[in-house]
Design a protein around this motif. Sequence first.
Motif, PDB file in Angstrom:
ATOM      1  N   ILE A  59       0.845  -1.207   0.000  1.00  0.00           N
ATOM      2  CA  ILE A  59       0.000   0.000   0.000  1.00  0.00           C
ATOM      3  C   ILE A  59       0.877   1.253   0.000  1.00  0.00           C
ATOM      4  O   ILE A  59       1.775   1.384   0.826  1.00  0.00           O
ATOM      5  N   GLU A  60       0.622   2.137  -0.961  1.00  0.00           N
ATOM      6  CA  GLU A  60       1.374   3.405  -0.994  1.00  0.00           C
ATOM      7  C   GLU A  60       0.414   4.553  -0.797  1.00  0.00           C
ATOM      8  O   GLU A  60      -0.446   4.800  -1.639  1.00  0.00           O
ATOM      9  N   PHE A  61       0.554   5.257   0.313  1.00  0.00           N
ATOM     10  CA  PHE A  61      -0.376   6.325   0.648  1.00  0.00           C
ATOM     11  C   PHE A  61      -0.112   7.585  -0.171  1.00  0.00           C
ATOM     12  O   PHE A  61       1.035   7.881  -0.514  1.00  0.00           O
ATOM     13  N   THR A  62      -1.190   8.324  -0.408  1.00  0.00           N
ATOM     14  CA  THR A  62      -1.025   9.666  -0.979  1.00  0.00           C
ATOM     15  C   THR A  62      -0.844  10.647   0.189  1.00  0.00           C
ATOM     16  O   THR A  62      -1.147  10.309   1.342  1.00  0.00           O
ATOM     17  N   GLU A  63      -0.404  11.866  -0.141  1.00  0.00           N
ATOM     18  CA  GLU A  63      -0.282  12.915   0.896  1.00  0.00           C
ATOM     19  C   GLU A  63      -1.632  13.151   1.570  1.00  0.00           C
ATOM     20  O   GLU A  63      -1.716  13.390   2.773  1.00  0.00           O
ATOM     21  N   GLU A  64      -2.678  13.072   0.763  1.00  0.00           N
ATOM     22  CA  GLU A  64      -4.030  13.311   1.299  1.00  0.00           C
ATOM     23  C   GLU A  64      -4.398  12.224   2.320  1.00  0.00           C
ATOM     24  O   GLU A  64      -4.941  12.523   3.383  1.00  0.00           O
TER      25      GLU A  64
END
Length: 213
Positions: A187-192
Motif C-alpha cells: 500500500i502506498e499512501f497519498t499525501e491526502e
Amino acid sequence: MDEKKRAEIKNALAKHVDKISKACENSLKRLGTDYLDLYLLHWRGRIPLEETIEGMEKLREEGKILRWGVSNFDTADMEELWNTSSGKNCMTNQVLYHLGSRGIDFVLLPWQREHNMPIMAYSPLAQGGSLRSQLLNDPAIDDIADKYNVQPLQIALAWTIRSNKVIAIPKAVQDEHVLANAEAATIEFTEEDLSRIDQVFPNPTRKMPLDII
Ligand SMILES: NC(=O)c1ccc[n+]([C@@H]2O[C@H](COP(=O)([O-])OP(=O)(O)OC[C@H]3O[C@@H](n4cnc5c(N)ncnc54)[C@H](OP(=O)(O)O)[C@@H]3O)[C@@H](O)[C@H]2O)c1
C-alpha cells in the motif's frame, strides 16, 4: 582508582560478559541453531551499557550472532549508547510503535533516521487493535481501507512502515493474517491519505515518554 577497585571492576565485567555468553548459548540450543541473525537486549536494566556491549561484541566475534541491537531505548539511552566505544555497531532499536502510539515520531524516530539506524516496531497492529480499538472502527481509517480494498489493520500496518525507515514485526498465526500483513507492504499512501490519518491520530507536538508494554 586503586588496584583492588580496578580488579573488582574487571572481575564484575568478566562475570557479566560470561552471563551474556551463557544466555546466548542457551538460546542457540533451544532454537537448534549455530548462530542468530540478530540478538537484542530486551531493555536497559541496571548493567552498565559498556559491559552489555562488550558481551554482544564478543558473541559477534565468536560468530554466535551476526548483529546485535537494543529494545525499549528512548532517545537519551540511544545517545548514551552511541557514545560508547562500540555503540555505533548497534543495528536497531525495537520499540512500541503503532498508529495509536506514535510518540516516537517527535524525537526518537528523527534521531534514529539521522544516525541511519532503523526502528523496529513491535506490536505494530496494537495487538490486533486491543491496545487501541479506534484502529478497528475509525470512519477515516475505514474510508482509506475501502479505497485500497483492504482491512483497517492493514492500513495501520502500512502506516507504520510508510517511511521505509521502520521495520515492523507483526505477529500472526492465522494464514489469512500473514497474507494480509504481506499485502499491507504494497500500500502506498497519498499525501491526502496521510494528512487524513494525522487528523484522527495526530502527530505528537512534544516529546512523549517512550510507550512500553
Ligand atoms: N521488545 C519488546 O519489549 C516487545 C514487547 C511486546 C511485543 N514484542 C514483539 O512484537 C511482536 C508482535 O507484537 P504483538 O504480538 O504484541 O502485537 P501485534 O503484532 O500488534 O498483534 C498481534 C495480534 O494481531 C493479530 N493479527 C495479526 N495480523 C492481523 C491482521 N492482518 N488482521 C487482524 N488481526 C491480525 C494476531 O492474530 P493471530 O496471531 O491469531 O493471527 C495477534 O492476535 C512479537 O514478536 C513480540 O515478541 C516485543
